[in-house]
Design a protein around this motif. Structure first.
Motif, PDB file in Angstrom:
ATOM      1  N   LEU A 152       0.820  -1.204   0.000  1.00  0.00           N
ATOM      2  CA  LEU A 152       0.000   0.000   0.000  1.00  0.00           C
ATOM      3  C   LEU A 152       0.851   1.250   0.000  1.00  0.00           C
ATOM      4  N   ASN A 153       2.016   1.183   0.612  1.00  0.00           N
ATOM      5  CA  ASN A 153       2.913   2.331   0.651  1.00  0.00           C
ATOM      6  C   ASN A 153       3.366   2.729  -0.745  1.00  0.00           C
ATOM      7  N   ARG A 154       3.366   1.749  -1.655  1.00  0.00           N
ATOM      8  CA  ARG A 154       3.805   2.053  -3.025  1.00  0.00           C
ATOM      9  C   ARG A 154       2.708   2.666  -3.875  1.00  0.00           C
ATOM     10  N   VAL A 155       1.442   2.550  -3.438  1.00  0.00           N
ATOM     11  CA  VAL A 155       0.330   3.060  -4.246  1.00  0.00           C
ATOM     12  C   VAL A 155       0.411   4.571  -4.400  1.00  0.00           C
ATOM     13  N   PRO A 156       0.451   5.363  -3.306  1.00  0.00           N
ATOM     14  CA  PRO A 156       0.561   6.813  -3.505  1.00  0.00           C
ATOM     15  C   PRO A 156       1.853   7.204  -4.203  1.00  0.00           C
ATOM     16  N   ALA A 157       2.937   6.455  -3.936  1.00  0.00           N
ATOM     17  CA  ALA A 157       4.211   6.761  -4.599  1.00  0.00           C
ATOM     18  C   ALA A 157       4.093   6.558  -6.110  1.00  0.00           C
ATOM     19  N   TYR A 158       3.499   5.434  -6.519  1.00  0.00           N
ATOM     20  CA  TYR A 158       3.371   5.147  -7.951  1.00  0.00           C
ATOM     21  C   TYR A 158       2.438   6.151  -8.628  1.00  0.00           C
ATOM     22  N   PHE A 159       1.321   6.456  -7.974  1.00  0.00           N
ATOM     23  CA  PHE A 159       0.360   7.385  -8.578  1.00  0.00           C
ATOM     24  C   PHE A 159       0.977   8.764  -8.745  1.00  0.00           C
ATOM     25  N   LEU A 160       1.691   9.231  -7.717  1.00  0.00           N
ATOM     26  CA  LEU A 160       2.334  10.536  -7.811  1.00  0.00           C
ATOM     27  C   LEU A 160       3.417  10.532  -8.886  1.00  0.00           C
ATOM     28  N   ALA A 161       4.164   9.428  -8.986  1.00  0.00           N
ATOM     29  CA  ALA A 161       5.301   9.377  -9.905  1.00  0.00           C
ATOM     30  C   ALA A 161       4.884   9.144 -11.349  1.00  0.00           C
ATOM     31  N   TYR A 162       3.934   8.233 -11.572  1.00  0.00           N
ATOM     32  CA  TYR A 162       3.633   7.793 -12.926  1.00  0.00           C
ATOM     33  C   TYR A 162       2.221   8.115 -13.400  1.00  0.00           C
ATOM     34  N   GLY A 163       1.318   8.416 -12.470  1.00  0.00           N
ATOM     35  CA  GLY A 163      -0.045   8.650 -12.894  1.00  0.00           C
ATOM     36  C   GLY A 163      -0.741   7.350 -13.273  1.00  0.00           C
ATOM     37  N   ALA A 164      -1.904   7.468 -13.896  1.00  0.00           N
ATOM     38  CA  ALA A 164      -2.709   6.283 -14.181  1.00  0.00           C
ATOM     39  C   ALA A 164      -2.392   5.639 -15.523  1.00  0.00           C
ATOM     40  N   LEU A 165      -1.811   6.403 -16.458  1.00  0.00           N
ATOM     41  CA  LEU A 165      -1.601   5.877 -17.812  1.00  0.00           C
ATOM     42  C   LEU A 165      -0.383   6.534 -18.430  1.00  0.00           C
ATOM     43  N   ARG A 166       0.568   5.724 -18.882  1.00  0.00           N
ATOM     44  CA  ARG A 166       1.765   6.255 -19.511  1.00  0.00           C
ATOM     45  C   ARG A 166       1.642   6.177 -21.025  1.00  0.00           C
ATOM     46  N   GLU A 167       1.998   7.266 -21.693  1.00  0.00           N
ATOM     47  CA  GLU A 167       1.921   7.350 -23.145  1.00  0.00           C
ATOM     48  C   GLU A 167       3.306   7.167 -23.759  1.00  0.00           C
ATOM     49  N   ARG A 168       3.327   6.674 -24.987  1.00  0.00           N
ATOM     50  CA  ARG A 168       4.576   6.462 -25.719  1.00  0.00           C
ATOM     51  C   ARG A 168       4.666   7.439 -26.883  1.00  0.00           C
ATOM     52  N   PRO A 169       5.846   8.016 -27.121  1.00  0.00           N
ATOM     53  CA  PRO A 169       5.983   8.972 -28.221  1.00  0.00           C
ATOM     54  C   PRO A 169       5.986   8.267 -29.567  1.00  0.00           C
ATOM     55  N   PRO A 170       5.692   8.984 -30.637  1.00  0.00           N
ATOM     56  CA  PRO A 170       5.769   8.365 -31.972  1.00  0.00           C
ATOM     57  C   PRO A 170       7.196   7.940 -32.273  1.00  0.00           C
ATOM     58  N   GLU A 171       7.339   6.819 -32.923  1.00  0.00           N
ATOM     59  CA  GLU A 171       8.661   6.265 -33.203  1.00  0.00           C
ATOM     60  C   GLU A 171       9.517   7.246 -34.002  1.00  0.00           C
ATOM     61  N   ALA A 172       8.882   8.017 -34.865  1.00  0.00           N
ATOM     62  CA  ALA A 172       9.632   8.958 -35.696  1.00  0.00           C
ATOM     63  C   ALA A 172      10.280  10.069 -34.873  1.00  0.00           C
ATOM     64  N   SER A 173       9.840  10.262 -33.629  1.00  0.00           N
ATOM     65  CA  SER A 173      10.373  11.335 -32.792  1.00  0.00           C
ATOM     66  C   SER A 173      11.497  10.868 -31.879  1.00  0.00           C
ATOM     67  N   VAL A 174      11.718   9.567 -31.805  1.00  0.00           N
ATOM     68  CA  VAL A 174      12.650   9.003 -30.815  1.00  0.00           C
ATOM     69  C   VAL A 174      14.081   9.086 -31.333  1.00  0.00           C
ATOM     70  N   ARG A 175      14.976   9.531 -30.456  1.00  0.00           N
ATOM     71  CA  ARG A 175      16.409   9.526 -30.716  1.00  0.00           C
ATOM     72  C   ARG A 175      17.057   8.743 -29.581  1.00  0.00           C
ATOM     73  N   ARG A 176      17.866   7.776 -29.902  1.00  0.00           N
ATOM     74  CA  ARG A 176      18.393   6.862 -28.888  1.00  0.00           C
ATOM     75  C   ARG A 176      19.602   7.378 -28.132  1.00  0.00           C
ATOM     76  N   ALA A 177      20.288   8.363 -28.646  1.00  0.00           N
ATOM     77  CA  ALA A 177      21.476   8.868 -27.953  1.00  0.00           C
ATOM     78  C   ALA A 177      21.418  10.379 -27.882  1.00  0.00           C
ATOM     79  N   ASP A 178      22.001  10.948 -26.848  1.00  0.00           N
ATOM     80  CA  ASP A 178      22.027  12.390 -26.710  1.00  0.00           C
ATOM     81  C   ASP A 178      22.723  13.018 -27.913  1.00  0.00           C
ATOM     82  N   SER A 179      22.104  14.093 -28.399  1.00  0.00           N
ATOM     83  CA  SER A 179      22.623  14.742 -29.597  1.00  0.00           C
ATOM     84  C   SER A 179      23.428  16.006 -29.273  1.00  0.00           C
ATOM     85  N   GLY A 180      23.629  16.266 -28.003  1.00  0.00           N
ATOM     86  CA  GLY A 180      24.395  17.451 -27.670  1.00  0.00           C
ATOM     87  C   GLY A 180      24.671  17.513 -26.216  1.00  0.00           C
TER      88      GLY A 180
END
Length: 425
Positions: free
Chosen positions: A397-425
């Protein structure tokens, strides 16, 4: 800061983003990375705002990692928050009711970063894309409409120049004072809020608690955010009581705050003027319709959140990620699928938004309003203590408020065309 010459009028872009806050800048970056022409209009000359939400949640940290920006973000000055502490019992002993560090995730903390630093990072990265334009000191003043469809905006710059920017899609990311709120067909619904908030700063000292800390007193609630060398404090006050309480004097407020949060009492004198106490008019609102032909609303423009749980920014960023994923296709080619894509964005984000606001309303009714009126939360002090003890003694139960505050109810994924795998600068 303009990445292109913005002195022209009667211009056109594919996507016009109104508002350069977290939702607007994340959406613009994701679209530009995918090759969609996007123009952001920001009415201010910079991103500097005092007492803005500076929380960068694990979902946003993970997003920055996917975009190849983790290393650049890590170089920004920041403080990591991993615990949620509340005063329990008659002696108000601080007890950890949520431990984000215990979550088995790579990003198991909330980064407290000045929002202007985050927005500057996003703007700088988006500015590397030739299809991105950022226009500061440019305020959208009205929508352009043709045959019932929004076709862009009229704008005014800080030096008085005016113009029109036409767009295939206009996205309102300009907060709870959004220009879109003036459209009656979007049907704004307002929920009752029992409180407003005062924001101010107090010095932090060695030996103070860490993380996010709550305070409870007689007709009093507070939250303190650990910012390293100072505390960013929020004191909740009854709705509409700001003029009356200020008239009672700063000394009375300092005394009542120090009595409720005793470990801060010895530095209340550093609060020397009411000018240092900023009022937040708390609202809880939601548009019934987030879109109409040619227009989409996300973030606070679509749903103004209460500060309860501190997750409004996280919701706004996740709105932007979901919007980008659905919009890249229609805005990159055949736009006939755009109306359906816009409808899917609201359907995707509606349940998360409505359920989060429902939880906030329950907190308003069962905790905040009773305490501000001098009554025990949940109608029974013993019941409130039992609930708190259950959360603190149960590892799950201690992890429930922690998870909700940290991640919310639903995580979204960015479009693949926007993803860069390594820092560019």
């Amino acid at each position: 800061m303009d990445t292109r010459d913005s002195r022209r009028t009667g211009e056109r872009t594919t996507c016009c983003v109104v508002g350069g806050g977290p939702a607007g800048m994340v959406l613009a970056l994701l679209l530009a990375r995918a090759g969609v022409e996007v123009t952001v209009l920001e009415k201010h000359g910079d991103f500097l705002r005092d007492f803005r939400g500076d929380t960068v949640h694990p979902t946003t940290l993970a997003l920055l990692d996917e975009l190849g920006l983790a290393e650049r973000f890590a170089r920004l000055p920041q403080r990591r928050v991993t615990t949620i502490q509340l005063p329990i019992g008659a002696d108000r002993t601080l007890v950890t009711v949520g431990n984000i560090a215990a979550l088995r995730r790579r990003y198991n903390y909330i980064a407290m970063v000045p929002q202007w630093d985050l927005l500057d990072l996003l703007a700088d990265e988006a500015g590397r894309e030739p299809v991105f334009t950022l226009r500061m000191n440019t305020e959208a003043t009205s929508f352009l409409k043709e045959r019932g469809r929004v076709t862009g905006v009229s704008y005014r710059t800080s030096d008085g120049r005016t113009g029109e920017l036409r767009a295939t899609l206009t996205v309102a990311c300009d907060g709870r004072g959004s220009l879109a709120r003036s459209l009656p067909e979007l049907e704004l619904r307002t929920f009752r809020c029992p409180m407003d908030a005062w924001w101010f700063r107090l010095p932090r000292r060695d030996g103070d608690p860490h993380g996010l800390v709550g305070g409870v007193g007689e007709r009093f609630l507070s939250a303190m955010i650990d910012r390293g060398d100072y505390w960013q404090c929020a004191a909740l006050i009854p709705k509409g009581s700001d003029p009356r309480l200020r008239a009672e004097g700063l000394d009375r407020f300092r005394d009542s705050y120090g009595a409720a949060v005793t470990w801060l009492a010895d530095r209340m004198h550093t609060l020397s003027s009411w000018d240092e106490v900023k009022l937040l008019d708390v609202r809880l609102e939601r548009l019934r319709h987030w879109h109409r032909p040619g227009l989409l609303c996300i973030g606070d423009a679509a749903h103004a959140m209460s500060p309860v749980f501190g997750i409004g920014i996280n919701l706004a960023v996740q709105d932007a990620v979901a919007a980008a994923r659905h919009l890249v296709g229609p805005l990159s080619g055949e736009t006939s699928g755009l109306p359906a894509a816009v409808r899917r964005i609201q359907r995707r984000r509606w349940l998360t938004t409505a359920s989060t606001q429902r939880l906030q309303r329950l907190a308003h009714t069962n905790v905040i309003e009773p305490v501000l009126q001098g009554r025990p939360p949940f109608g029974d002090p013993k019941r409130a203590k039992r609930m708190a003890e259950l959360v603190t003694t149960s590892r799950r139960l201690n992890r429930v408020p922690a998870y909700f505050l940290a991640y919310g109810a639903l995580r979204e994924r960015p479009p693949e065309a926007s993803v860069r795998r390594a820092d560019s600068g």
